[in-house]
Design an enzyme around this catalytic site. Structure first.
Site, PDB file in Angstrom:
ATOM      1  CE  LYS A 105      -3.445   2.693   2.379  1.00 42.59           C
ATOM      2  NZ  LYS A 105      -3.898   3.147   3.702  1.00 42.59           N
ATOM      3  N   GLY A 166      -7.911   9.844   9.565  1.00 40.91           N
ATOM      4  CA  GLY A 166      -8.301   9.933  10.961  1.00 40.91           C
ATOM      5  C   GLY A 166      -9.256  11.051  11.303  1.00 40.91           C
ATOM      6  CB  ALA A 192      -8.061   8.306   4.489  1.00 40.28           C
ATOM      7  N   GLY A 193     -10.623   8.641   6.501  1.00 39.61           N
ATOM      8  CA  GLY A 193     -11.657   9.591   6.886  1.00 39.61           C
ATOM      9  C   GLY A 193     -13.027   9.016   7.130  1.00 39.61           C
ATOM     10  CG  ASN A 214      -6.164   1.921  11.378  1.00 39.38           C
ATOM     11  OD1 ASN A 214      -4.983   2.093  11.150  1.00 39.38           O
ATOM     12  ND2 ASN A 214      -6.551   1.423  12.534  1.00 39.38           N
ATOM     13  CB  THR A 215      -8.958   6.224  12.906  1.00 40.27           C
ATOM     14  OG1 THR A 215      -7.624   6.431  12.425  1.00 40.27           O
ATOM     15  CG2 THR A 215      -9.173   7.071  14.148  1.00 40.27           C
TER      16      THR A 215
END
Length: 265
Positions: A105, A166, A192-193, A214-215
């Site tokens: 990645k 995040g 992301a986000g 993830n976050t």
């Protein structure tokens, strides 16, 4: 058009049953991370190379790979933290030399405040890594032109951000992502986000092939339950896309027409 027309997620010549990719950062413990990964039903897990012990020395502060079962998951090394193409290429080569899959990645974000990916360095690194036989999944801004250029050099996916890493802002780039999906010849993974299951569902409803989370899972009060929630949201969003959403309208349309009732009265 996007590979979202396929019934399975196909990346780099491999097929995956799950469309939920998961990151491994920010978990309170590696044991909790392991349980959350299992709960997602995912098959691809990203690992920041800076957090992995590739030396074989059993570093207790970099032992994340010991908690990821390679029989269950494809370990996808990521170059998070790389400042330029040269550093990203070096990290990818190091991972391959250590025996990890020759997948990467590709992340290059020199801006410490917003962590936005560098388009010039990303394209440069992608071209070199593809030429070396890597399966490259590049993290990018939601830039349709860059997405087409990366496809042209042979990347296995394009991974446009929904919003900054995040930030939990959701799919703030939906209009650009629609264009990327329309023009895509490889899978589109929104990365992301995405801070809520509803965000993941929205990305899938747009026609994305997969999402990476993830976050939102790692920092919540119950990562295992949140992982299951995201799993369900991705499945629901995908099904809605396949079925086809109803058209939007600027006026109301009664679900129970009143014509016959009015005539009778």
């Amino acid at each position: 058009m996007s590979a979202a027309d396929d019934k399975t997620l196909n990346i780099g010549g491999r097929s995956f049953g799950s469309r939920l990719l998961v990151g491994t950062g920010k978990f309170a413990s590696p044991h909790l991370m392991r349980d959350a990964l299992d709960a997602t039903g995912g098959e691809i897990v990203t690992v920041a190379l800076r957090r992995a012990d590739l030396s074989g020395a059993k570093d207790p502060f970099a032992n994340i790979l010991e908690f990821i079962d390679p029989k269950k998951f494809l370990v996808l090394p990521n170059t998070s933290g790389a400042m330029d193409a040269q550093e990203a290429i070096r990290l990818a080569r190091l991972a391959a030399a250590a025996g990890l899959p020759k997948w990467v990645k590709l992340e290059i974000h020199p801006d410490p405040r917003y962590l936005l990916p560098d388009p010039v360095e990303t394209l440069k690194a992608a071209e070199q890594l593809v030429s070396e036989g890597f399966t490259v999944l590049p993290y990018i801004n939601a830039d349709p032109v860059l997405a087409k250029r990366l496809q042209a050099v042979g990347t296995a996916t394009v991974m446009p951000l929904g919003s900054p890493i995040g930030s939990n802002q959701g799919v703030a780039t939906r209009d650009q992502i629609r264009i990327i999906i329309e023009q895509a010849e490889v899978p589109v993974v929104v990365d992301a986000g995405l801070g809520a299951p509803s965000h993941a569902a929205e990305a899938m409803e747009l026609g994305a092939d997969a999402v990476l989370i993830n976050t939102a899972i790692a920092v919540c009060q119950d990562p295992v339950r949140m992982a299951m929630a995201f799993k369900k949201a991705v499945q629901a969003g995908r099904e809605a896309y396949e079925i086809g959403l109803g058209a939007t309208s600027s006026t109301a349309n009664a679900s129970s027409p009143l014509t016959a009732f009015l005539e009778a009265s």
